[in-house]
Design a protein around this motif. Sequence first.
Motif, PDB file in Angstrom:
ATOM      1  N   SER A 113      60.765  49.297  50.740  1.00  0.00           N
ATOM      2  CA  SER A 113      60.525  48.568  49.716  1.00  0.00           C
ATOM      3  C   SER A 113      59.613  47.860  48.352  1.00  0.00           C
ATOM      4  O   SER A 113      59.157  47.387  48.633  1.00  0.00           O
ATOM      5  N   GLY A 118      58.905  49.147  45.707  1.00  0.00           N
ATOM      6  CA  GLY A 118      59.118  49.106  44.054  1.00  0.00           C
ATOM      7  C   GLY A 118      57.998  50.435  43.774  1.00  0.00           C
ATOM      8  O   GLY A 118      58.884  50.723  42.440  1.00  0.00           O
ATOM      9  N   GLU A 121      61.009  52.404  41.712  1.00  0.00           N
ATOM     10  CA  GLU A 121      61.849  51.638  40.642  1.00  0.00           C
ATOM     11  C   GLU A 121      60.317  51.924  39.239  1.00  0.00           C
ATOM     12  O   GLU A 121      61.301  52.015  38.230  1.00  0.00           O
ATOM     13  N   LYS A 131      60.482  55.146  37.844  1.00  0.00           N
ATOM     14  CA  LYS A 131      62.122  55.676  36.819  1.00  0.00           C
ATOM     15  C   LYS A 131      61.901  54.654  35.791  1.00  0.00           C
ATOM     16  O   LYS A 131      62.528  55.373  34.668  1.00  0.00           O
ATOM     17  N   ALA A 132      61.322  53.587  35.729  1.00  0.00           N
ATOM     18  CA  ALA A 132      61.273  52.779  34.790  1.00  0.00           C
ATOM     19  C   ALA A 132      60.136  53.612  33.330  1.00  0.00           C
ATOM     20  O   ALA A 132      60.385  52.595  31.916  1.00  0.00           O
ATOM     21  N   SER A 155      68.150  53.417  48.770  1.00  0.00           N
ATOM     22  CA  SER A 155      69.024  54.243  47.657  1.00  0.00           C
ATOM     23  C   SER A 155      68.510  55.517  47.713  1.00  0.00           C
ATOM     24  O   SER A 155      67.952  55.993  47.872  1.00  0.00           O
TER      25      SER A 155
END
Lengths: 351, 351
Positions: free
Chosen positions: A127, A129, A132, A135-136, A150
Amino acid sequence: MSTLNDVAKLAGVSTMTVSRVINGSGYTSPESRARVNRAIAELGYMPNVLARQLRSRRTKTLALVMTDIANPFFTTIARGVEDAARPKGYAVMFCNTDESVDEELDYVRVLIQRRVDGVLLVPASDSSGSLELLKAHGLPAVVLDRRLRSGEVDAVRADSEGGAYLAARHLLDLGHREIAVLVGPESVSTSADRVSGYRRAMLEAGIDPGTQQILFGQYTEASGYEMTGRLLAAQSRPTAIFAGNNFIAFGAIQGLREAGKEIPDDISIVVFDDLPQGWVMPFLTVIAQPAYEIGRLAAEMMIERLGADQPLEPRTIVLPCELITRRSSAPPRLRSAKPTPATLNPTESPA
Amino acid sequence: MSTLNDVAKLAGVSTMTVSRVINGSGYTSPESRARVNRAIAELGYMPNVLARQLRSRRTKTLALVMTDIANPFFTTIARGVEDAARPKGYAVMFCNTDESVDEELDYVRVLIQRRVDGVLLVPASDSSGSLELLKAHGLPAVVLDRRLRSGEVDAVRADSEGGAYLAARHLLDLGHREIAVLVGPESVSTSADRVSGYRRAMLEAGIDPGTQQILFGQYTEASGYEMTGRLLAAQSRPTAIFAGNNFIAFGAIQGLREAGKEIPDDISIVVFDDLPQGWVMPFLTVIAQPAYEIGRLAAEMMIERLGADQPLEPRTIVLPCELITRRSSAPPRLRSAKPTPATLNPTESPA
DNA sequence: CTGTTAGCGCGTTCAG
DNA sequence: CTGAACGCGCTAACAG
């Protein structure tokens, strides 16, 4: 420092023609080509990679972010990545996080700012980040070695559960009943999976894993040494150790040696992770992971994704591990004739 | 992937205001700053390093091109470079040429295309053309470790001649009269200089260097081993060896061991290049080079040059070497009481 | 087969 | 203190 424009002027053509000649893209007449090449040679022109990357919106660069650049397992992965990437025109940036989530995030930010085309990541945590963030910003990622909750991302790893099962099964088949486990952090999937596989083998053999010493620590030599100390201080006396990686094994071997324990006469040891040929102790029985393949396949997945026209579904590749039986594992309590310690008698000599 | 423009629009200001806020350059009102920062956070904006570099015509990147990335001498230089460069905002690219002129030129071309701001070079040869290529493209260079004929460039190196003098002098003072020399290629300045310093000491002691074995080879373990074999096969029997670098010393030690020679009882050895603490054999008498300082000073010279308004004169820094006496050197032919071999009794334990 | 137009995302320049 | 215009060097997209 000359530019495309300078070359174009000298050759008496447009910049596009020069660009086409340099990149071998589109049609160009032999005469133009000759004139352009002459101008390039005369000026000693060298293309500006920065401008090219900015314009084409591709850097032809991948990043490999790993947790321990000193571990042969990861350097082997790195070789696999590089060998797959180079022929396709990709450069590779290597980044070392030392298992630190903060360092990992710092690197990911740098990589985004440098606009690498994709990131191959050995995640320091489930976790952080990082994924994320990537991907962002539209950067594709491939997760290596470790399993994440995930599953919405490409992943390549070895079958830790199955490999650990092989290890435990091997020791059980030799007759061991007290098999200690030394692994990395409980939060890292490889640790959890290796304990799972071990548990499955023990249960299958009718042994309650709850009666066994299962120690979580770090994937380091120091931690392996420390856990071995705890092991030897405890009541129960395992006849075998399953070490979660090569560094833990080094620490364990050191601890056992200091305690006067011979391997495998007094205690057997099986290690997750093979070591490259030529290392000090090629006598360890190991669960070999296809490290090179992990790197190679991860890079290929990434490059395939980068070249795809439409978005691809996330894929996961799990590669099998292999048991390589050497001299560090033997049936328990066979102290009759005490031969030269196996530690000094490697069966396989360094290359 | 958002851009400066996106941030500007969201914040209701111009792109320049955003740029100023990000770079802390020029004046901006507190209100603007707040609005911009809010917009940046909201969009998760990350600047595009490529565009910034293209526009500013600076990459804030240095390259360190060296001949052997596996040699602790060069990795120590690398640390010095990095430690000096990082705090000033410079990244460092490390390139390994393996002593190959072609690889060196390939790297130099890549570095020009990537528009690194400057190149720190350990030249594989005196005449590779790398420096001319760099100069032609306006890239400043600093030459490390090795001396080149053309002095028209910044340079930082250790005093090989003086260091070798110290080494030979040390052995002469111990009473040695037959001192063999094993060095790298004659074409590399460090080899030539180390032989020069040795010659000076011998002449000073009234010994004709022409009567001594002076072997040129490569700066590798294999070459050290091979030269030692030739040494032992020859008529004359030196009582001491001066090894031109650490790898040559390793090979020599291996060769001596196989020939049944004890160090220093049968033969003394002095080595150019110190080794980091913690190495296998911290018992060698060495000529220590200030490797870290070489790297640090080279980076600082480069950064100073990059920051200078007017062109600077080329500068050369030559740093002194230091003799560190350990157990591998002793007076010749003292075979009386044969103690435990020094090789197994390092006076300094690894850290 | 070739050239023109229009940016990639940012910072410099100068005018407000 | 702020913004408009311009260009770093290159290539995508189109028109010829």
